[in-house]
Design an enzyme around this catalytic site. Sequence first.
Site, PDB file in Angstrom:
ATOM      1  N   LYS A  78       0.869  -1.179   0.000  1.00 33.64           N
ATOM      2  CA  LYS A  78       0.000   0.000   0.000  1.00 33.64           C
ATOM      3  C   LYS A  78       0.902   1.224   0.000  1.00 33.64           C
ATOM      4  O   LYS A  78       2.047   1.165   0.453  1.00 33.64           O
ATOM      5  CB  LYS A  78      -0.865   0.002   1.274  1.00 33.64           C
ATOM      6  CG  LYS A  78      -2.109   0.812   1.163  1.00 33.64           C
ATOM      7  CD  LYS A  78      -3.263   0.033   0.549  1.00 33.64           C
ATOM      8  CE  LYS A  78      -4.493   0.895   0.373  1.00 33.64           C
ATOM      9  NZ  LYS A  78      -5.644   0.135  -0.112  1.00 33.64           N
ATOM     10  N   THR A 148     -17.711  -6.677  -8.333  1.00 34.45           N
ATOM     11  CA  THR A 148     -17.901  -6.639  -6.874  1.00 34.45           C
ATOM     12  C   THR A 148     -19.337  -7.054  -6.523  1.00 34.45           C
ATOM     13  O   THR A 148     -19.556  -7.863  -5.613  1.00 34.45           O
ATOM     14  CB  THR A 148     -17.594  -5.233  -6.311  1.00 34.45           C
ATOM     15  OG1 THR A 148     -16.259  -4.897  -6.674  1.00 34.45           O
ATOM     16  CG2 THR A 148     -17.717  -5.197  -4.796  1.00 34.45           C
ATOM     17  N   GLY A 178     -27.381   1.135   1.449  1.00 27.39           N
ATOM     18  CA  GLY A 178     -26.560   1.780   0.420  1.00 27.39           C
ATOM     19  C   GLY A 178     -26.890   1.256  -0.968  1.00 27.39           C
ATOM     20  O   GLY A 178     -26.663   0.083  -1.268  1.00 27.39           O
ATOM     21  N   LEU A 179     -27.458   2.129  -1.819  1.00 27.46           N
ATOM     22  CA  LEU A 179     -27.754   1.741  -3.204  1.00 27.46           C
ATOM     23  C   LEU A 179     -26.812   2.495  -4.142  1.00 27.46           C
ATOM     24  O   LEU A 179     -27.232   3.111  -5.113  1.00 27.46           O
ATOM     25  CB  LEU A 179     -29.220   2.048  -3.551  1.00 27.46           C
ATOM     26  CG  LEU A 179     -30.264   1.162  -2.886  1.00 27.46           C
ATOM     27  CD1 LEU A 179     -31.671   1.583  -3.303  1.00 27.46           C
ATOM     28  CD2 LEU A 179     -30.053  -0.312  -3.233  1.00 27.46           C
ATOM     29  N   LYS A 181     -22.904   2.308  -6.260  1.00 24.78           N
ATOM     30  CA  LYS A 181     -22.479   1.551  -7.445  1.00 24.78           C
ATOM     31  C   LYS A 181     -22.656   0.045  -7.234  1.00 24.78           C
ATOM     32  O   LYS A 181     -23.133  -0.659  -8.109  1.00 24.78           O
ATOM     33  CB  LYS A 181     -21.007   1.874  -7.752  1.00 24.78           C
ATOM     34  CG  LYS A 181     -20.808   3.312  -8.236  1.00 24.78           C
ATOM     35  CD  LYS A 181     -19.394   3.572  -8.671  1.00 24.78           C
ATOM     36  CE  LYS A 181     -18.412   3.610  -7.531  1.00 24.78           C
ATOM     37  NZ  LYS A 181     -18.620   4.719  -6.559  1.00 24.78           N
ATOM     38  N   SER A 262     -20.792  -5.740   0.672  1.00 22.24           N
ATOM     39  CA  SER A 262     -19.549  -5.282   0.031  1.00 22.24           C
ATOM     40  C   SER A 262     -18.776  -4.272   0.864  1.00 22.24           C
ATOM     41  O   SER A 262     -17.598  -4.030   0.600  1.00 22.24           O
ATOM     42  CB  SER A 262     -19.867  -4.633  -1.320  1.00 22.24           C
ATOM     43  OG  SER A 262     -20.411  -3.329  -1.122  1.00 22.24           O
TER      44      SER A 262
HETATM   45  P1  NAD Z   1     -20.763   4.306  -3.569  1.00 22.91           P
HETATM   46  O1  NAD Z   1     -20.171   5.525  -2.987  1.00 22.91           O
HETATM   47  O2  NAD Z   1     -21.079   4.250  -5.010  1.00 22.91           O
HETATM   48  O3  NAD Z   1     -22.120   3.907  -2.797  1.00 22.91           O
HETATM   49  C1  NAD Z   1     -22.305   4.065  -1.432  1.00 22.91           C
HETATM   50  C2  NAD Z   1     -23.795   4.364  -1.232  1.00 22.91           C
HETATM   51  O4  NAD Z   1     -24.063   4.353   0.168  1.00 22.91           O
HETATM   52  C3  NAD Z   1     -24.188   5.749  -1.743  1.00 22.91           C
HETATM   53  O5  NAD Z   1     -25.367   5.635  -2.533  1.00 22.91           O
HETATM   54  C4  NAD Z   1     -24.447   6.550  -0.464  1.00 22.91           C
HETATM   55  O6  NAD Z   1     -25.435   7.546  -0.626  1.00 22.91           O
HETATM   56  C5  NAD Z   1     -24.887   5.453   0.479  1.00 22.91           C
HETATM   57  N1  NAD Z   1     -24.699   5.760   1.892  1.00 22.91           N
HETATM   58  C6  NAD Z   1     -23.685   6.423   2.491  1.00 22.91           C
HETATM   59  N2  NAD Z   1     -23.886   6.472   3.826  1.00 22.91           N
HETATM   60  C7  NAD Z   1     -25.029   5.801   4.079  1.00 22.91           C
HETATM   61  C8  NAD Z   1     -25.765   5.505   5.257  1.00 22.91           C
HETATM   62  N3  NAD Z   1     -25.366   5.922   6.454  1.00 22.91           N
HETATM   63  N4  NAD Z   1     -26.912   4.798   5.126  1.00 22.91           N
HETATM   64  C9  NAD Z   1     -27.345   4.407   3.906  1.00 22.91           C
HETATM   65  N5  NAD Z   1     -26.687   4.666   2.766  1.00 22.91           N
HETATM   66  C10 NAD Z   1     -25.544   5.347   2.846  1.00 22.91           C
HETATM   67  O7  NAD Z   1     -19.763   3.119  -3.168  1.00 22.91           O
HETATM   68  P2  NAD Z   1     -19.673   1.663  -3.795  1.00 22.91           P
HETATM   69  O8  NAD Z   1     -18.615   1.620  -4.824  1.00 22.91           O
HETATM   70  O9  NAD Z   1     -21.047   1.168  -4.119  1.00 22.91           O
HETATM   71  O10 NAD Z   1     -19.106   0.844  -2.550  1.00 22.91           O
HETATM   72  C11 NAD Z   1     -19.923   0.493  -1.464  1.00 22.91           C
HETATM   73  C12 NAD Z   1     -19.059  -0.149  -0.383  1.00 22.91           C
HETATM   74  O11 NAD Z   1     -18.398  -1.297  -0.923  1.00 22.91           O
HETATM   75  C13 NAD Z   1     -17.952   0.760   0.161  1.00 22.91           C
HETATM   76  O12 NAD Z   1     -17.722   0.434   1.523  1.00 22.91           O
HETATM   77  C14 NAD Z   1     -16.732   0.348  -0.658  1.00 22.91           C
HETATM   78  O13 NAD Z   1     -15.523   0.596   0.031  1.00 22.91           O
HETATM   79  C15 NAD Z   1     -16.979  -1.143  -0.788  1.00 22.91           C
HETATM   80  N6  NAD Z   1     -16.317  -1.758  -1.942  1.00 22.91           N
HETATM   81  C16 NAD Z   1     -16.582  -1.307  -3.193  1.00 22.91           C
HETATM   82  C17 NAD Z   1     -15.938  -1.886  -4.292  1.00 22.91           C
HETATM   83  C18 NAD Z   1     -16.203  -1.435  -5.714  1.00 22.91           C
HETATM   84  O14 NAD Z   1     -15.758  -2.122  -6.629  1.00 22.91           O
HETATM   85  N7  NAD Z   1     -16.914  -0.346  -5.937  1.00 22.91           N
HETATM   86  C19 NAD Z   1     -15.024  -2.922  -4.078  1.00 22.91           C
HETATM   87  C20 NAD Z   1     -14.779  -3.378  -2.787  1.00 22.91           C
HETATM   88  C21 NAD Z   1     -15.435  -2.772  -1.719  1.00 22.91           C
END
Ligand code: NAD
Length: 368
Positions: A78, A148, A178-179, A181, A262
């Site tokens: 990292k 993912t 959380g809806l 990505k 996730s």
């Molecule tokens: P994102 O930012 O696109 O989505 C997160 C969603 O959560 C948003 O719609 C946001 O409005 C909502 N949110 C934030 N706080 C909230 C709360 N208190 N209550 C309800 N909803 C809430 O992120 P993502 O890419 O969808 O990733 C989601 C999670 O998965 C993160 O923890 C990220 O670290 C993890 N993750 C993502 C990936 C990836 O490929 N995108 C890979 C590994 C891990």
Amino acid sequence: MDIFTKMNEYEQIMFCNDSASGLKAIIVIHNTTLGPALGGCRMRPYASVDEALEDALRLAKGMTYKCAAADVDFGGGKSVIIGDPQKDKSPELFRAFGQFIDSLNGRYYTGTDMGTELSDFVHAAKETNCIAGLPEEYGGGGDTSVPTAMGVIYGLKATSKMLWGSEDLADRTFSIQGLGKVGFKVAEQLIELGANLYVTDVNDNTLAKFIEKNNKYRNAIKFVHGNDIYSSAADIFVPCALGGIINDDTIEQLQVKAVVGSANNQLLEDRHADVLRQKNILYAPDYIVNAGGLIQVADELYGPNKARVLQKTSAIYHSLEEIYQEAEKLNISTAQAANNYCERKIAARKNRNSFFSRHKRPKWQIRN
Ligand code: NAD
């Protein structure tokens, strides 16, 4: 600080300074048994060098386990850049960073993390071929949320099989936090499979978009306000937003039989894996379930191929099965069983060189 005591189980720490661009960075390589180190680069206005180093050390070790679990030919590393992502970025800073990465001659590959973006690494990639997770137009795999989300679905199927003897998710109920990505895609796939959902998101527009797009399944979707998601009467809680959401307070409220999502770092503290176990709630360790994105980033080295990535992502199902069975057999938490699983994989490869530690990836054709 006795740096060598701190480095005990780590292979290398590199301090990088470039006065012309203002770059101050630390690269940590934890373990390269499974291949060159892979891990994103975080940019934050750390209060001190000690704080930045601690963060890099902790995250690099986590990557060794993540890579082992995902079965990619990489070890853990990292990097952190000390600076304010809003004010201190410049193309020169990322080019200087790229030169330091390149000087490691293929021992460390990096990409985005908190505070850095794909566009920053387009500058770094002019100086090194050791950048992973580039945009599609630069030969990368693009959006990682597709594999993912697919990995979460495999995780839910393996969990359903463990709990109820069948991987069929139809008629089960899932509470999704959380809806974004990932969560959006997971939710869509679940309703298409015939499941019922409780969903919440802090962003009302996101909820409105979800309903607009999936109106034909309207009867299968219930909106929940904020923290009420924890007490929703679902079969499985699917956290796809924040870390730290599994804690003393929320575990008390959970009505579910399992937690599979996730979100990174779901457990507020390691001991919460045991608290879940005592409450008979099956926990799918987050870094096993959310490995789809990492699998895609690592797979870029073979040339991008979405179908191959999704096929590799299916391994999450079998990893979880093995972890659940070990946890049950040894009467330990699934988090402990996941760590054991990764350590076994690393030990098994200890004396063998991986393909990518001997072959560097071809240089990207990026011009000024
Ligand atoms: P994102 O930012 O696109 O989505 C997160 C969603 O959560 C948003 O719609 C946001 O409005 C909502 N949110 C934030 N706080 C909230 C709360 N208190 N209550 C309800 N909803 C809430 O992120 P993502 O890419 O969808 O990733 C989601 C999670 O998965 C993160 O923890 C990220 O670290 C993890 N993750 C993502 C990936 C990836 O490929 N995108 C890979 C590994 C891990």
